[in-house]
Design an enzyme around this catalytic site. Structure first.
Site, PDB file in Angstrom:
ATOM      1  N   ASP A 156      93.206 -40.062  10.530  1.00 31.31           N
ATOM      2  CA  ASP A 156      92.423 -38.841  10.739  1.00 31.31           C
ATOM      3  C   ASP A 156      92.886 -37.805   9.718  1.00 31.31           C
ATOM      4  OD1 ASP A 156      91.149 -36.545  11.505  1.00 31.31           O
ATOM      5  OD2 ASP A 156      91.627 -36.735  13.644  1.00 31.31           O
TER       6      ASP A 156
ATOM      7  N   TYR B 174      80.154 -25.003   6.384  1.00 34.58           N
ATOM      8  CA  TYR B 174      80.393 -26.145   5.483  1.00 34.58           C
ATOM      9  C   TYR B 174      80.241 -25.716   4.017  1.00 34.58           C
ATOM     10  CZ  TYR B 174      78.859 -30.491   3.103  1.00 34.58           C
ATOM     11  OH  TYR B 174      78.668 -31.532   2.231  1.00 34.58           O
ATOM     12  N   GLY B 175      79.185 -24.939   3.726  1.00 38.74           N
ATOM     13  CA  GLY B 175      78.965 -24.472   2.356  1.00 38.74           C
ATOM     14  C   GLY B 175      80.138 -23.629   1.878  1.00 38.74           C
ATOM     15  N   ALA B 176      80.665 -22.793   2.779  1.00 35.91           N
ATOM     16  CA  ALA B 176      81.812 -21.955   2.413  1.00 35.91           C
ATOM     17  C   ALA B 176      83.039 -22.817   2.129  1.00 35.91           C
ATOM     18  CB  ALA B 176      82.104 -20.957   3.531  1.00 35.91           C
ATOM     19  N   ALA B 177      83.247 -23.856   2.941  1.00 31.84           N
ATOM     20  CA  ALA B 177      84.401 -24.747   2.730  1.00 31.84           C
ATOM     21  C   ALA B 177      84.250 -25.522   1.422  1.00 31.84           C
ATOM     22  CB  ALA B 177      84.543 -25.712   3.910  1.00 31.84           C
ATOM     23  N   LYS B 178      83.029 -25.962   1.110  1.00 36.32           N
ATOM     24  CA  LYS B 178      82.805 -26.709  -0.134  1.00 36.32           C
ATOM     25  C   LYS B 178      82.899 -25.786  -1.349  1.00 36.32           C
ATOM     26  CE  LYS B 178      81.975 -31.046   1.214  1.00 36.32           C
ATOM     27  NZ  LYS B 178      82.812 -32.186   0.822  1.00 36.32           N
TER      28      LYS B 178
ATOM     29  N   ASN C 285      86.586 -37.949  -0.909  1.00 33.84           N
ATOM     30  CA  ASN C 285      85.162 -37.958  -0.534  1.00 33.84           C
ATOM     31  C   ASN C 285      84.949 -37.488   0.899  1.00 33.84           C
ATOM     32  OD1 ASN C 285      82.248 -39.102  -0.481  1.00 33.84           O
ATOM     33  ND2 ASN C 285      83.313 -40.237   1.144  1.00 33.84           N
TER      34      ASN C 285
HETATM   35  N1  LIG Z   1      75.004 -37.025   2.556  1.00 33.85           N
HETATM   36  C1  LIG Z   1      74.724 -35.869   1.999  1.00 33.85           C
HETATM   37  O1  LIG Z   1      73.567 -35.433   2.009  1.00 33.85           O
HETATM   38  C2  LIG Z   1      75.793 -35.076   1.296  1.00 33.85           C
HETATM   39  C3  LIG Z   1      75.397 -33.964   0.538  1.00 33.85           C
HETATM   40  C4  LIG Z   1      76.362 -33.221  -0.108  1.00 33.85           C
HETATM   41  C5  LIG Z   1      77.693 -33.545  -0.005  1.00 33.85           C
HETATM   42  N2  LIG Z   1      78.049 -34.625   0.750  1.00 33.85           N
HETATM   43  C6  LIG Z   1      79.480 -34.915   0.847  1.00 33.85           C
HETATM   44  O2  LIG Z   1      79.696 -36.261   0.469  1.00 33.85           O
HETATM   45  C7  LIG Z   1      80.797 -36.781   1.208  1.00 33.85           C
HETATM   46  C8  LIG Z   1      80.374 -38.052   1.925  1.00 33.85           C
HETATM   47  O3  LIG Z   1      79.271 -37.749   2.745  1.00 33.85           O
HETATM   48  P1  LIG Z   1      78.432 -38.876   3.512  1.00 33.85           P
HETATM   49  O4  LIG Z   1      77.105 -38.316   3.762  1.00 33.85           O
HETATM   50  O5  LIG Z   1      78.613 -40.171   2.835  1.00 33.85           O
HETATM   51  O6  LIG Z   1      79.201 -38.850   4.920  1.00 33.85           O
HETATM   52  P2  LIG Z   1      79.131 -39.907   6.143  1.00 33.85           P
HETATM   53  O7  LIG Z   1      78.115 -40.945   5.916  1.00 33.85           O
HETATM   54  O8  LIG Z   1      79.070 -39.057   7.372  1.00 33.85           O
HETATM   55  O9  LIG Z   1      80.581 -40.566   6.044  1.00 33.85           O
HETATM   56  C9  LIG Z   1      81.711 -39.761   6.222  1.00 33.85           C
HETATM   57  C10 LIG Z   1      82.958 -40.580   6.007  1.00 33.85           C
HETATM   58  O10 LIG Z   1      84.098 -39.767   6.290  1.00 33.85           O
HETATM   59  C11 LIG Z   1      84.869 -40.379   7.345  1.00 33.85           C
HETATM   60  N3  LIG Z   1      85.488 -39.322   8.146  1.00 33.85           N
HETATM   61  C12 LIG Z   1      84.862 -38.345   8.859  1.00 33.85           C
HETATM   62  N4  LIG Z   1      85.766 -37.596   9.493  1.00 33.85           N
HETATM   63  C13 LIG Z   1      86.995 -38.087   9.157  1.00 33.85           C
HETATM   64  C14 LIG Z   1      88.313 -37.744   9.498  1.00 33.85           C
HETATM   65  N5  LIG Z   1      88.592 -36.721  10.335  1.00 33.85           N
HETATM   66  N6  LIG Z   1      89.342 -38.462   8.971  1.00 33.85           N
HETATM   67  C15 LIG Z   1      89.086 -39.494   8.139  1.00 33.85           C
HETATM   68  N7  LIG Z   1      87.858 -39.877   7.781  1.00 33.85           N
HETATM   69  C16 LIG Z   1      86.810 -39.183   8.294  1.00 33.85           C
HETATM   70  C17 LIG Z   1      83.848 -41.215   8.109  1.00 33.85           C
HETATM   71  O11 LIG Z   1      84.444 -42.266   8.844  1.00 33.85           O
HETATM   72  P3  LIG Z   1      84.986 -42.062  10.345  1.00 33.85           P
HETATM   73  O12 LIG Z   1      83.981 -41.212  11.057  1.00 33.85           O
HETATM   74  O13 LIG Z   1      85.146 -43.418  10.889  1.00 33.85           O
HETATM   75  O14 LIG Z   1      86.304 -41.368  10.202  1.00 33.85           O
HETATM   76  C18 LIG Z   1      83.045 -41.777   6.936  1.00 33.85           C
HETATM   77  O15 LIG Z   1      83.764 -42.799   6.307  1.00 33.85           O
HETATM   78  C19 LIG Z   1      81.251 -35.665   2.147  1.00 33.85           C
HETATM   79  O16 LIG Z   1      82.279 -34.921   1.562  1.00 33.85           O
HETATM   80  C20 LIG Z   1      80.010 -34.813   2.265  1.00 33.85           C
HETATM   81  O17 LIG Z   1      80.311 -33.496   2.616  1.00 33.85           O
HETATM   82  C21 LIG Z   1      77.134 -35.392   1.399  1.00 33.85           C
END
Ligand SMILES: NC(=O)c1ccc[n+]([C@@H]2O[C@H](COP(=O)([O-])OP(=O)(O)OC[C@H]3O[C@@H](n4cnc5c(N)ncnc54)[C@H](OP(=O)(O)O)[C@@H]3O)[C@@H](O)[C@H]2O)c1
Length: 255
Positions: free
Chosen positions: A52, A145-149, A79
């Site tokens: 985690d 989230y936007g602020a954190a990013k 990521n």
């Molecule tokens: N998809 C979009 O539209 C989008 C747009 C802009 C930016 N992003 C960024 O791209 C990245 C990946 O996004 P995604 O859409 O691929 O996300 P996702 O499909 O929700 O996958 C998130 C990943 O993070 C893991 N995770 C979540 N909470 C965690 C924790 N506390 N500890 C360890 N692992 C954790 C999840 O696995 P578990 O839940 O099993 O831990 C999963 O492997 C993120 O940083 C997201 O903010 C995504």
């Protein structure tokens, strides 16, 4: 030839899984981390670590297990991240929600980099932080989230200036809406937005690219984001340092 190693966080699905596959394809030994180790991740990565990353001790434990398993780390892809739909407005978001958004999306990355830094300097490696187009183009449903990013993108730039002279490249990749479980799952972010607009998830996703101004007319595929991470990771474009590469289907309209 020495085998290169990489740690990819949030690797069990979505963009992280695509990055894991791309780097393994390029010959990296990838350590994939998430809380849940999916069968897809198990198949794709050389080593998996269940952790985690929103806890203060999670990141150091990941780096410890990674080093023990595959040796010093050449590439760190931060990521991991998560976004919840804030459809009831700013005032409805309490301290605990703000805190948890920053713990995972910002502090988790800071801590992971701190733990891996000595190895990254030793290996003259690279850090790729996955930020978001929302860091540059804020929107109310992702206000926290936007602020954190935005903090993550800003931090990454400063870090690139400190670490560049030490031989470590630091860049961010900022995706826009990408076809991952965050958008597709029945309890995900997309479903939350759909419910708030009184639509089914399917109906909502159908109209979303036009409503959100995606020039491509579609959500981005995780593999498209992974290609850009691959380029930053493999070291063939070493002049890219401190860059923020936006992969958002043309959603941002400013230069
Ligand atoms: N998809 C979009 O539209 C989008 C747009 C802009 C930016 N992003 C960024 O791209 C990245 C990946 O996004 P995604 O859409 O691929 O996300 P996702 O499909 O929700 O996958 C998130 C990943 O993070 C893991 N995770 C979540 N909470 C965690 C924790 N506390 N500890 C360890 N692992 C954790 C999840 O696995 P578990 O839940 O099993 O831990 C999963 O492997 C993120 O940083 C997201 O903010 C995504």
């Amino acid at each position: 030839m020495t085998v290169k190693t990489a740690v990819v966080t949030g690797a069990s699905k979505g963009i992280g899984l695509a990055v894991t596959r791309a780097l393994e394809e390029d010959g990296f030994k990838v350590v994939g981390a998430a809380r849940t180790i999916t069968p897809e991740l198990k198949e794709a990565a050389s080593l998996t670590v269940s952790v985690d990353l929103s806890t203060p001790e999670g990141p150091a434990e990941l780096i410890r297990q990674a080093q023990e398993g595959v040796g010093a780390i050449d590439v760190l892809v931060n990521n991991v991240g998560a976004f919840s739909p804030r459809t009831s407005g700013f005032a409805a978001i309490d301290d605990a929600e703000w805190q948890s958004t920053f713990e995972l999306n910002f502090f988790g990355v800071v801590r992971t980099i701190r733990a891996a830094l000595p190895q990254l300097i030793e290996r003259q490696g690279a850090i790729v932080n996955v930020s978001s187009a929302r860091a540059r183009g804020p929107q109310p449903p992702t206000v926290d989230y936007g602020a954190a990013k935005a903090a993550l993108t800003n931090f990454s730039k400063a870090l690139s200036m400190e670490l560049g002279p030490k031989g470590v490249r630091v860049n961010t990749v900022s995706p826009g809406p990408t076809r991952t479980p965050a958008w597709l799952d029945s309890d995900g972010f997309g479903a939350g937005l759909a419910a708030a607009s009184g639509k089914s998830l399917e109906e909502f996703l159908e109209g979303f690219p036009a409503a959100a101004g995606l020039t491509t007319g579609r959500l981005t595929e995780p593999e498209e984001v992974a290609e850009v991470v691959r380029m930053l990771a493999n070291g063939r474009t070493r002049a890219l340092n401190g860059a923020d590469l936006v992969v958002d289907g043309g959603q941002l309209k400013t230069v």
